[in-house]
Design an enzyme around this catalytic site. Structure first.
Site, short mmCIF file in Angstrom:
data_model
loop_
_atom_site.label_atom_id
_atom_site.label_comp_id
_atom_site.label_asym_id
_atom_site.label_seq_id
_atom_site.Cartn_x
_atom_site.Cartn_y
_atom_site.Cartn_z
N ALA A 47 0.73 -1.25 0.06
CA ALA A 47 -0.12 -0.12 -0.12
C ALA A 47 0.82 1.21 0.15
CB ALA A 47 -1.08 0.06 1.39
N PRO A 101 3.24 4.43 -0.77
CA PRO A 101 2.74 5.48 0.23
C PRO A 101 1.48 5.74 0.45
CG PRO A 101 3.58 6.35 -1.96
CD PRO A 101 3.69 4.81 -2.06
N GLY A 102 0.47 5.14 -0.48
CA GLY A 102 -0.92 5.24 -0.27
C GLY A 102 -1.81 5.93 -1.03
N LYS A 153 -2.92 5.03 -4.06
CA LYS A 153 -4.24 4.05 -4.26
C LYS A 153 -5.02 3.73 -3.19
CE LYS A 153 -1.52 2.40 -8.33
NZ LYS A 153 -0.06 3.01 -8.04
N ASP A 208 -0.62 -3.99 -6.67
CA ASP A 208 0.18 -2.91 -6.96
C ASP A 208 1.54 -3.40 -6.37
OD1 ASP A 208 1.08 -0.74 -8.31
OD2 ASP A 208 0.75 0.57 -6.49
N CYS A 238 4.43 -0.80 -12.78
CA CYS A 238 4.92 0.28 -13.66
C CYS A 238 6.14 -0.25 -14.39
CB CYS A 238 5.10 1.51 -13.01
SG CYS A 238 6.20 1.28 -11.29
N ASP A 285 4.41 -8.40 5.10
CA ASP A 285 4.86 -8.85 3.96
C ASP A 285 3.46 -9.58 3.17
OD1 ASP A 285 5.62 -10.14 1.50
OD2 ASP A 285 7.42 -10.81 2.60
#
Lengths: 294, 157
Positions: free
Chosen positions: A108, A110-111, A113, A175, A226, A158
């Site tokens: 998650a 740095p947040g 999404k 992600d 990405c 994890d």
């Protein structure tokens, strides 16, 4: 097997020639914290930040002109918008029917999404947000607090240990940590090799496998990287279809169809339902939507 | 819990939070709803609405708690000019001439929420001189402001 020439040759074999890459900064309006999107656009305009609607995003705007940093306005500090790269806004928008769902955001920090998820859920249901790195959790918490997120619980964990939570999720956002791409990192070619791309792909498969085990039947997984490297993208999707009994759903969004033939190897035909975004106005991205069979 | 409601009283507001929905992690307090509570196990890092933390017996509120206090309706508030807004967010005190509106107590020493002209809570301060008297210089001392989000980000870099 590394270096700029090596990778650019690979991209050419995959059908893409690096054209002009001109990344544009983008924001996403957090609807939960604003009465009217247009009003927020006007407020920013009055401060010297001109916005232009991104045609392929519901809440996304390009920053076409900025007299001050978009990360230093009252509206930003009030959580009215997030600075979020345009392609990075796509994955979360592909989930269906998020209201009241139990959702896992497995990597998650740095947040960006996580906040987008909560916004689309109108702070209903529950988001369980995990990240392995303790040092990143403070940034994640800061982001959640600034954007007034109310439905999220954060753990240092994890993603491969998700089963320990004993929860079955309706929706899972993967992600996953990836090799990134040259458009977002000037030193990318100097520091990446095929060896570490393959190592990352292995970790991504482990995360995918564990997530599939924690997903309810008929649940959805959005898998995103990405990275432009097919080992982390189409080839991992092909592996998941063959080994995890996940189906690839067709998605309608910005980007090109997923590749079904990689360096002479044929992949499962459903892999074309994914989206591959080559760098241009946005950074490179890859997105796949899985559904778990009943 | 007591520290949170006592803090709200400093603004003349009465908060009614459900005790069983407040969860504590070390010195930090969070408000969760019935749905989220079963997910907030012992080892969580952050959950629901962050309310604030206690350090050396003193309560430090979150900005969300300030918003909740503002929404309660009876809390002391001042509304400031747009020019003063960014100065306040940068940690500066508020001059009397930049106060557009006062609600609740005007008395010296009390806490007051600081609001933008759009009605957004920007933080809180302590009244230095009775606001009824039309203060020429600094009228409200900055105690906490939302610029803290940026300062925290910079500290981490």
């Amino acid at each position: 097997m590394s270096g700029k020439e090596f990778f650019l040759r690979r991209y050419e074999k995959l059908g893409w020639k690096p054209s002009d890459v001109k990344l544009k900064q983008a924001i996403r309006i957090n609807s939960t914290n604003v009465v009217d999107d247009e009003e927020t656009v006007k407020r920013l305009q009055s401060r010297g930040i001109k916005l232009e609607k991104i045609s392929f995003l519901e809440k996304g705007y390009w920053i076409s002109q900025a007299k001050l940093s978009p990360g230093a306005t009252t509206e930003y500090l009030l959580g009215m918008y997030s600075i979020q790269e345009a392609a990075a806004q796509i994955p979360v928008s592909l989930f269906t029917n998020l209201k009241d769902k139990i959702v896992l955001d497995s990597c998650a920090a740095p947040g960006g999404k996580t906040v987008q998820l909560a916004d689309l859920m109108h702070n209903s249901g529950v988001i369980v947000a995990l990240d392995i790195e303790r040092s990143k959790l403070a940034a994640l918490a800061n982001h959640l607090e600034r954007c007034r997120i109310r439905n999220t619980v954060v753990y240092q964990m994890d993603a491969r240990r998700v089963a320990e939570l004993g929860v079955k999720f309706d929706r899972i956002l993967l992600d996953v940590p990836c090799s990134g791409n040259f458009a977002a990192d000037n030193n990318w070619f100097a520091k990446r090799s095929l060896k570490d791309i393959k190592a990352n792909a292995g970790i991504q498969r482990e995360i995918l496998a564990k997530a599939a085990g924690s997903l309810k039947n008929d649940g959805e997984i959005i898998y995103a990287t990405c990275s432009l490297e097919p080992e982390e993208d189409e080839m991992n999707v092909d592996w998941a279809v063959r080994n995890l009994h996940l189906q690839v759903e067709d998605i309608e969004c910005y980007g090109e169809k997923g590749l079904t033939e990689i360096f002479g190897k044929k992949l499962h035909r459903s892999v074309e339902n994914c989206r591959r975004i080559w760098p241009g106005q946005t950074q490179g991205f890859f997105i796949c939507k899985f559904r778990k069979g009943g | 819990m007591k520290k949170i409601t006592a803090f709200a009283r400093e603004f003349g507001a009465k908060l009614e939070l459900r005790r069983n929905l407040i969860v504590k992690k070390n010195n930090r307090y969070f408000l969760v709803d019935e749905k989220l509570k079963p997910f907030a196990l012992d080892n969580f890092y952050f959950a629901g609405i962050y309310l604030g933390k206690v350090k050396k017996s003193k309560f430090f509120p979150s900005f969300e708690l300030l918003r909740i206090i503002a929404e309660e309706g009876k809390a002391n508030q001042i509304t400031i000019t747009e020019r003063a807004e960014w100065l306040f967010i940068c940690g500066r005190d508020i001059f009397g001439k930049n106060i557009l509106k006062v609600k609740g107590s005007t008395k010296r020493g009390v806490h007051t929420l600081v609001m933008s002209k759009h009605g957004d809570c920007l933080g809180f301060g302590r009244i230095l001189h009775d606001l009824k008297d039309g203060v020429a210089g600094v009228a409200v001392k900055n105690v906490s402001d939302i610029g803290d989000f940026l300062r925290r980000e910079r500290q981490r870099r």
